[in-house]
Design an enzyme around this catalytic site. Structure first.
Site, PDB file in Angstrom:
ATOM      1  N   LYS A 129      52.153  35.079  46.809  1.00 26.92           N
ATOM      2  CA  LYS A 129      50.804  35.371  47.307  1.00 26.92           C
ATOM      3  C   LYS A 129      50.197  34.106  47.900  1.00 26.92           C
ATOM      4  O   LYS A 129      50.258  33.021  47.296  1.00 26.92           O
ATOM      5  CB  LYS A 129      49.957  35.896  46.151  1.00 26.92           C
ATOM      6  CG  LYS A 129      48.555  36.331  46.511  1.00 26.92           C
ATOM      7  CD  LYS A 129      47.834  36.833  45.262  1.00 26.92           C
ATOM      8  CE  LYS A 129      46.436  37.353  45.588  1.00 26.92           C
ATOM      9  NZ  LYS A 129      45.744  37.852  44.375  1.00 26.92           N
ATOM     10  N   SER A 204      44.079  42.218  45.793  1.00 29.39           N
ATOM     11  CA  SER A 204      44.233  41.158  46.771  1.00 29.39           C
ATOM     12  C   SER A 204      45.686  40.717  46.973  1.00 29.39           C
ATOM     13  O   SER A 204      45.979  40.002  47.930  1.00 29.39           O
ATOM     14  CB  SER A 204      43.376  39.959  46.358  1.00 29.39           C
ATOM     15  OG  SER A 204      43.793  39.422  45.108  1.00 29.39           O
ATOM     16  N   SER A 228      44.102  43.368  41.197  1.00 30.21           N
ATOM     17  CA  SER A 228      44.739  42.763  42.371  1.00 30.21           C
ATOM     18  C   SER A 228      46.256  42.690  42.305  1.00 30.21           C
ATOM     19  O   SER A 228      46.903  42.448  43.326  1.00 30.21           O
ATOM     20  CB  SER A 228      44.173  41.362  42.617  1.00 30.21           C
ATOM     21  OG  SER A 228      42.834  41.440  43.037  1.00 30.21           O
TER      22      SER A 228
END
Length: 528
Positions: A129, A204, A228
């Site tokens: 990420k 996210s 997320s």
């Protein structure tokens, strides 16, 4: 006793503002162009092997790390133009590191057992990420003012995975400042869902979910303050684990932890195969792994099972899709048939206030009385102050550097009361007490992943409160594993959250293995 009139008005304003932003977006933004294209199916068999098995094959010299890394690079290059999931690669460095792994294995001969203990993920590629510090790679979290930022080191949890032999291939997309349900920003653009390119991948950790679901990665790392990890895992048909709070380090990420957020954020593994969850969690937990007793065998027949079908009817959230209700019911039926247990349907009335509880607790100050960093300060990134209403006006004319989701969040934040609701604090404490009493050390709870299947792009702007289905477990600090359950009639992933008591992560991880076997786990989006 319910919410006060003032609190109800505040929540009504919250909903009205979000609806207003959605209307503005529909009026002033360019529509997402239709995409008739579909992902090609996975062809290379190396892409359909769990990470732990890939590491084993590399150690035994059945395949080289270079071959494995190259296979994933080829897949990313094939699908990423359609997905926009990996926003910056390090392919050359990854191939060089893979070659080094192959030389190490040649030098160490047949010491497979020693290598397995010391380097359990040796030679296995992974995705990361973009909000994590990965040396030499960007960490902008979609903020234009951070677009040129390069990390000078690795986040602690990521460093542990690299030390275990994993090879990062690149970094994946997020929403602006990681605070939205869709991975779209003004640095990298929008990321698509591998099962339907016109739909969102979540946030996210959305880029992670998308690249994993497409077959472009087998393991990845995400973080979760309101779902997320779990929402992208659900929308993209993969596994994700939000662990017991406080076990895996949350440092080395942007935005940095502030207020009491370290009590709610969970850094954890995302992967296509359930058997990779526990080894990854053990590595990422480092010295704290022993607190989870991950080596203790779990006998599912001896567990107590519960199912909660919805949030008791919150007026803020959407009704749960009937296909998700049915999928969860089938899980309960399968458990009863396979283990001779009774899955008890229960409810927690406090879940009706899940969003308000999550929203309230994220705004609480730390033990020293320091509140979390205001979102407008994060948007400013040390530069001139950000005025949300002015940014909205600029956005209407295409002049703002920020997304409508970030601007909306900043405006909503400015309407919040500085004094937390004692009613909501009481509801959270009652929910914490009740759910922990039900689960104990041998209970497992099934709960919907989200009210909707993966939505069309930008539609979450009108339903922001659906984050309550995942966010409540961050505030409660409980371990949750998101598990895929096949595909819907539209060809979109189904799934369920599996919840256990604190430090009982091994129970939900064992359930993930069971559900993978019972329902088939990840499905190749190119083959559907």
């Amino acid at each position: 006793m319910g919410l006060t009139v003032g609190e109800m008005l505040q929540k009504g304003l919250f909903r009205a503002v979000s609806g207003f932003f959605f209307l503005l977006f529909r009026l002033f933004s360019r529509p997402v162009p239709p995409k008739a294209a579909k992902l090609p199916p996975v062809k290379n068999p190396l892409l359909t092997v769990p990470a732990v098995r890939l590491a084993e094959k590399i150690r035994r010299r059945e395949v080289t790390s270079v071959d494995v890394v190259q296979a994933f690079i080829d897949r990313i290059q094939e699908v990423n133009p359609l997905l926009n999931a990996m926003v910056k690669d390090r392919f050359s460095a990854a191939l060089s590191e893979a070659a080094h792994v192959d030389r190490l294995i040649e030098e160490e001969g047949r010491c497979e057992e020693a290598l397995a203990d010391r380097l359990p993920l040796l030679g296995v590629p992974m995705s990361v990420k973009e909000s994590f510090f990965l040396q030499g790679m960007p960490c902008s979290t979609g903020l234009i003012s951070r677009a040129r930022f390069l990390a000078s080191g690795d986040a602690p949890s990521l460093a542990l995975l690299k030390r275990a032999g994993a090879i990062p291939l690149g970094v994946t997309n997020t929403p602006e400042l990681c605070m939205w349900m869709e991975s779209s920003n003004n640095v990298y653009g929008i990321t698509n869902n591998p099962y339907d390119l016109q739909r969102m991948c979540g946030g996210s950790s959305g880029g992670e979910g998308s690249i994993l679901g497409s077959g472009g990665a087998v393991i990845g790392i995400g973080s979760d303050i309101g779902g997320s990890i779990r929402m992208p895992s659900f929308f993209n048909g993969v596994f994700g684990h939000k662990g017991t709070t406080g076990i895996v380090s949350n440092h080395g990420q942007h935005p940095a932890i502030s207020g009491r957020h370290d009590e709610y954020v969970s850094t954890g593994p995302m992967c296509r195969y359930a058997e990779d969850l526990l080894p990854m969690l053990r590595i990422m937990a480092g010295a704290d792994a022993d607190k989870l007793c991950l080596s203790t065998e779990v006998d599912l027949k001896k567990l107590r099972f519960f199912t909660v079908v919805d949030d008791s009817g919150s007026p803020l959230t959407s009704p749960v899709d009937k296909q998700l209700v049915e999928a969860q019911r089938k899980v309960a039926q399968q458990l009863e048939a396979d283990f001779g247990v009774k899955v008890k349907e229960i409810s927690f009335p406090q879940l009706k206030y899940a969003f308000q509880i999550w929203d309230t607790y994220l705004g609480l100050p730390d033990d020293e009385g320091k509140p979390p960093q205001p979102f407008t300060d994060m948007m400013a990134e040390g530069g001139p102050a950000v005025w949300p209403v002015w940014e909205l006006i600029k956005w209407l004319f295409g002049k703002s550097e920020h997304t409508i989701a970030a601007i909306g969040l900043a405006i909503v934040e400015s309407t919040k009361s500085a004094t937390p609701s004692q009613f909501l604090i009481q509801q959270k404490e009652e929910l914490q007490r009740n759910i922990e009493e039900v689960l104990g050390s041998d209970g497992v709870l099934l709960y919907p992943s989200h009210p909707f299947l993966a939505q069309k792009h930008h539609h979450p702007l009108f339903t922001p409160y659906n984050i309550a289905y995942t966010g409540i477990f961050n505030v409660l600090g409980l371990p949750v594993t998101q598990c895929p359950l096949g595909l819907s009639k539209e060809g979109l992933p189904l799934g369920v959250q599996v919840v256990a008591g604190k430090l009982q992560d091994r129970l939900t991880l064992a359930m993930a293995l069971y559900l993978q076997k019972a329902f088939g786990g990840w499905r190749d989006p190119g083959a559907t």
